[in-house]
Structures are given as structure tokens and as C-alpha cells.
Design an enzyme around this catalytic site. Structure first.
Site, PDB file in Angstrom:
ATOM      1  N   CYS A   1      40.706  13.097 -12.992  1.00 21.42           N
ATOM      2  CA  CYS A   1      39.388  12.710 -12.385  1.00 21.42           C
ATOM      3  C   CYS A   1      39.135  13.342 -10.886  1.00 21.42           C
ATOM      4  O   CYS A   1      39.867  12.997  -9.984  1.00 21.42           O
ATOM      5  CB  CYS A   1      39.277  11.355 -12.381  1.00 21.42           C
ATOM      6  SG  CYS A   1      37.723  10.504 -11.263  1.00 21.42           S
TER       7      CYS A   1
ATOM      8  N   CYS B   1      38.102  11.196  -8.118  1.00 16.27           N
ATOM      9  CA  CYS B   1      39.274  10.155  -7.803  1.00 16.27           C
ATOM     10  C   CYS B   1      40.225  10.814  -6.976  1.00 16.27           C
ATOM     11  O   CYS B   1      40.768  10.305  -5.846  1.00 16.27           O
ATOM     12  CB  CYS B   1      40.031   9.678  -9.057  1.00 16.27           C
ATOM     13  SG  CYS B   1      39.180   9.001 -10.233  1.00 16.27           S
TER      14      CYS B   1
END
Length: 105
Positions: A27, A30
Site C-alpha cells: 500500500c 501506507c
């Protein structure tokens, strides 16, 4: 702090303010937020427990909290999940504002 299915319930049950960042290595947002989370964990040390929960390595707590998007940050206090939540990539100031809101509850 690394949250796992084994330790997260006990940490939340302590009653301290807890901030859980649900993330994964694949991600992008993230990964961009990782240094922010680490910085905030140091900044709020002693006042809140701030850490990360890897959804690829752990699953139960993720399912219990109905996490459908990454990154998602949940906030807990007095052993319970609060209504505070952040979804998607966030800047440090936005996360800091939510942590301050959590501490004020």
C-alpha cells in the site's frame, strides 16, 4: 509498537488511549505514512500507545473492525473503540488533531 492479534486486545484493555494504523507493504499511502506514525509515536509517548497492524501478517483484529480500505487508523480509549477514524493517506497534522481529540475524550 507493532500490534498483533495476540497483543492488541490486551493493549486496548489497559484503558490507555490507543491508535492503531492498519497497513500493508504493498500500500503506497501506507508506506508514505510510516515515518509520520513513527514520529507521532515518539511525540505522544507516555500519553498514547501508537502503532501499526500489518493486515497481511495478521487478520482477526482487522476482520473484527471491518477494515475495508488501507490505510485506516482507529482510535481506542478506556478499552473501547471510539467514533474517531481516519481512512486514506493523511498528513501529520490531521493525525495529530485526531490524537489530541482522543486524549480530550
Amino acid at each position: 509498537m507493532t500490534f498483533t492479534d495476540e497483543n492488541v486486545a490486551e493493549i486496548i484493555a489497559s484503558g490507555k488511549p490507543v491508535v492503531v494504523d492498519f497497513w500493508a507493504t504493498w500500500c503506497g499511502p501506507c508506506m508514505a505514512m510510516a515515518p509520520i506514525i513513527e514520529e507521532l509515536a515518539k511525540e505522544y509517548e507516555g500519553r498514547a500507545v501508537i502503532g501499526k497492524y500489518n493486515v497481511d501478517e495478521e487478520n482477526d483484529f482487522c476482520s473484527e473492525n471491518n477494515i475495508r480500505s488501507l490505510p485506516t487508523i482507529l482510535f481506542f480509549k478506556d478499552g473501547k473503540k471510539t467514533d474517531l477514524r481516519l481512512v486514506g493517506g493523511q498528513k501529520a497534522d490531521a493525525i495529530r488533531a485526531k490524537i489530541d481529540e482522543l486524549l480530550a475524550l
